[in-house]
Structures are given as structure tokens and as C-alpha cells.
Design a protein around this motif. Structure first.
Motif, mmCIF file in Angstrom:
data_model
loop_
_atom_site.group_PDB
_atom_site.id
_atom_site.type_symbol
_atom_site.label_atom_id
_atom_site.label_comp_id
_atom_site.label_asym_id
_atom_site.label_seq_id
_atom_site.Cartn_x
_atom_site.Cartn_y
_atom_site.Cartn_z
ATOM 1 N N PHE A 93 0.873 -1.179 0.000
ATOM 2 C CA PHE A 93 0.000 0.000 0.000
ATOM 3 C C PHE A 93 0.909 1.227 0.000
ATOM 4 C CE2 PHE A 93 -2.368 -3.341 2.255
ATOM 5 C CZ PHE A 93 -3.527 -3.374 1.505
ATOM 6 N N TYR A 94 0.601 2.194 -0.859
ATOM 7 C CA TYR A 94 1.435 3.393 -1.004
ATOM 8 C C TYR A 94 0.650 4.618 -0.558
ATOM 9 C CZ TYR A 94 4.454 0.364 -3.761
ATOM 10 O OH TYR A 94 5.276 -0.655 -4.170
ATOM 11 N N TYR A 95 1.319 5.494 0.188
ATOM 12 C CA TYR A 95 0.675 6.689 0.723
ATOM 13 C C TYR A 95 1.455 7.947 0.346
ATOM 14 C CZ TYR A 95 -2.106 3.564 3.622
ATOM 15 O OH TYR A 95 -2.972 2.597 4.052
ATOM 16 N N ASP A 96 0.743 8.904 -0.227
ATOM 17 C CA ASP A 96 1.315 10.222 -0.522
ATOM 18 C C ASP A 96 1.350 11.018 0.779
ATOM 19 O OD1 ASP A 96 2.026 12.738 -1.435
ATOM 20 O OD2 ASP A 96 0.402 12.888 -2.905
ATOM 21 N N HIS A 97 2.543 11.336 1.238
ATOM 22 C CA HIS A 97 2.711 12.081 2.492
ATOM 23 C C HIS A 97 2.756 13.589 2.281
ATOM 24 C CE1 HIS A 97 4.337 8.839 5.475
ATOM 25 N NE2 HIS A 97 3.218 8.465 4.886
ATOM 26 N N ARG A 145 -9.965 2.833 15.403
ATOM 27 C CA ARG A 145 -9.791 4.031 14.578
ATOM 28 C C ARG A 145 -8.589 3.918 13.650
ATOM 29 N NH1 ARG A 145 -12.503 8.175 14.783
ATOM 30 N NH2 ARG A 145 -10.788 9.601 14.447
ATOM 31 N N LYS A 146 -8.259 2.719 13.242
ATOM 32 C CA LYS A 146 -7.179 2.477 12.294
ATOM 33 C C LYS A 146 -7.814 2.338 10.917
ATOM 34 C CE LYS A 146 -2.898 1.594 11.404
ATOM 35 N NZ LYS A 146 -2.136 2.759 11.068
ATOM 36 N N PHE A 147 -7.585 3.337 10.079
ATOM 37 C CA PHE A 147 -8.233 3.380 8.766
ATOM 38 C C PHE A 147 -7.313 2.943 7.628
ATOM 39 C CE2 PHE A 147 -10.302 6.645 11.352
ATOM 40 C CZ PHE A 147 -11.627 6.295 11.216
ATOM 41 N N GLU A 148 -6.001 3.009 7.814
ATOM 42 C CA GLU A 148 -5.033 2.885 6.736
ATOM 43 C C GLU A 148 -4.574 1.446 6.531
ATOM 44 O OE1 GLU A 148 -4.743 5.104 9.288
ATOM 45 O OE2 GLU A 148 -5.435 6.842 8.153
ATOM 46 N N PRO A 149 -4.913 0.852 5.391
ATOM 47 C CA PRO A 149 -4.470 -0.515 5.092
ATOM 48 C C PRO A 149 -2.943 -0.623 5.089
ATOM 49 C CG PRO A 149 -6.091 0.209 3.475
ATOM 50 C CD PRO A 149 -5.744 1.403 4.328
ATOM 51 N N GLY A 150 -2.435 -1.651 5.770
ATOM 52 C CA GLY A 150 -1.013 -1.960 5.721
ATOM 53 C C GLY A 150 -0.090 -0.943 6.348
ATOM 54 N N SER A 151 -0.612 0.092 6.948
ATOM 55 C CA SER A 151 0.226 1.171 7.471
ATOM 56 C C SER A 151 1.263 0.641 8.456
ATOM 57 C CB SER A 151 -0.646 2.228 8.153
ATOM 58 O OG SER A 151 0.149 3.292 8.622
ATOM 59 N N GLY A 152 2.524 0.894 8.136
ATOM 60 C CA GLY A 152 3.621 0.475 8.994
ATOM 61 C C GLY A 152 3.973 -0.989 8.886
ATOM 62 N N ILE A 153 3.206 -1.739 8.121
ATOM 63 C CA ILE A 153 3.452 -3.175 7.982
ATOM 64 C C ILE A 153 3.900 -3.481 6.556
ATOM 65 C CG2 ILE A 153 2.422 -5.484 8.104
ATOM 66 C CD1 ILE A 153 0.390 -4.216 10.111
ATOM 67 N N LYS A 154 3.048 -3.191 5.607
ATOM 68 C CA LYS A 154 3.349 -3.433 4.194
ATOM 69 C C LYS A 154 2.965 -2.178 3.412
ATOM 70 C CE LYS A 154 4.641 -6.147 0.823
ATOM 71 N NZ LYS A 154 6.010 -6.291 0.469
ATOM 72 N N SER A 155 3.595 -1.057 3.804
ATOM 73 C CA SER A 155 3.293 0.207 3.132
ATOM 74 C C SER A 155 4.578 0.976 2.866
ATOM 75 C CB SER A 155 2.350 1.059 3.984
ATOM 76 O OG SER A 155 2.990 1.463 5.178
#
Length: 178
Positions: A93-97, A145-155
Motif C-alpha cells: 500500500f502506497y501513501y502520498d505524504h 480508529r485504524k483506517f489505513e491498510p497496511g500502514s507500517g506493515i506493508k506500506s
């Protein structure tokens, strides 16, 4: 959720439609009320809430045909450059910061490096897998309240050259951090 003040909603919708047209991207909207002017529109007639949001996302993903998905929210002004990113791994999962939260009432603006669903880009199949599990196992009493898939695990994070701006109007589902 169809609760953004119209003066902002119209601007955000116009911008998202224009970017999708210019870039030849599929546009699927998943809403709580019909919106005939936002691509393929999937309607979920349920009360506003976290589970409803997850169900809306899943239904929108299932209605799509594109392999790569950019999540776009009803209260975010996106620059076209945000949609130029290409994920290289189908399981990440990719996130634009590069984002800002703008509080409409007082102009207070804040940013920090964090994964936000509004900046999420991933392969459709991976997102469907995540959101199906999220809907099937959702429990309002234990929701963290954790909305972000894979955050900190596979992101992984990236930063578009121009930030997207999250309008904080006081009607947002997620609470404001100030």
C-alpha cells in the motif's frame, strides 16, 4: 458522505472529474446519495459511520475495472501530479505524504508525515482483499480508529511534488488533530 458544504463539494468534484478526464482515468464514486455527475456512481443508503465508510469503499472497488486505484475523498483538493505515481509492488500500500489539513473556520493549517487513506494508492485486488476483511470483521465496540491498510506493515510513502489539501469543515468523519 454527501455532507460537505456545497460550495466546497462542487469545487472538489469538478477538480476530480477534470483530472480523471485529462489523465484518462476511470472514475467511480461511492456515495450515500445519488451523484449522476461523478463517473460510475455506487450508492450505499446507510447512516454515516465507520462501517458504512468501509462498505462504500468496498462497493466502489468492486465496481471498478482499473488495476491501480487512487483513493480520492470528497473533501480533498488534489493536484493532478498526485495521480502520476505508479506503484511497483502489487502487495504494498502506497501513501502520498505530501498533504495539508486546512481548518476552514479559522485557517489553521497543519501537516506531518503520516499515512492517510486520502493519499492511498494500491492495486485494486489488494484493496478489495483488505476492505472485505475489514467489513466482515468490523465491530464498533472494538474499532481502534485504524483506517489505513497496511500502514507500517506493508506500506511505503511517496511525496507528490504538490500537496493535496484536506478541508476540515467540522463535518468530517475522522476527528481533527490540531
Amino acid at each position: 458522505d454527501n455532507e460537505l458544504p456545497l460550495k466546497y463539494a462542487r469545487l472538489v468534484q469538478k477538480r476530480i472529474k477534470l483530472i480523471a478526464e485529462q489523465k484518462g482515468m476511470e472514475l467511480v464514486s461511492s456515495t450515500r446519495k445519488p451523484m449522476g455527475n461523478m463517473g460510475k456512481n455506487i450508492v450505499t443508503r446507510k447512516p454515516k459511520g465507520y462501517k458504512t465508510m468501509f462498505e462504500q469503499i468496498l462497493k466502489g472497488l468492486e465496481a471498478m475495472e482499473s488495476d491501480i486505484v487512487f483513493m480520492a475523498e470528497h473533501d480533498i483538493f488534489y493536484p493532478p501530479e498526485h495521480f502520476d505515481f505508479t506503484p511497483n509492488d502489487k502487495d504494498t500500500f502506497y501513501y502520498d505524504h505530501n498533504w495539508y489539513k486546512y481548518h476552514v473556520k479559522d485557517g489553521y493549517t497543519v501537516t506531518w508525515d503520516a499515512d492517510q487513506v486520502s493519499g492511498l494508492c494500491a492495486y485494486r485486488d489488494k484493496l478489495i482483499e483488505y476492505y472485505r476483511r475489514r467489513v466482515d470483521t468490523f465491530d464498533a465496540k472494538t474499532f481502534n480508529r485504524k483506517f489505513e491498510p497496511g500502514s507500517g506493515i506493508k506500506s511505503e510513502a511517496w511525496k507528490a511534488p504538490i500537496p493535496h489539501v484536506d478541508l476540515r469543515t467540522g463535518r468530517n468523519l475522522a476527528y481533527d488533530k490540531r
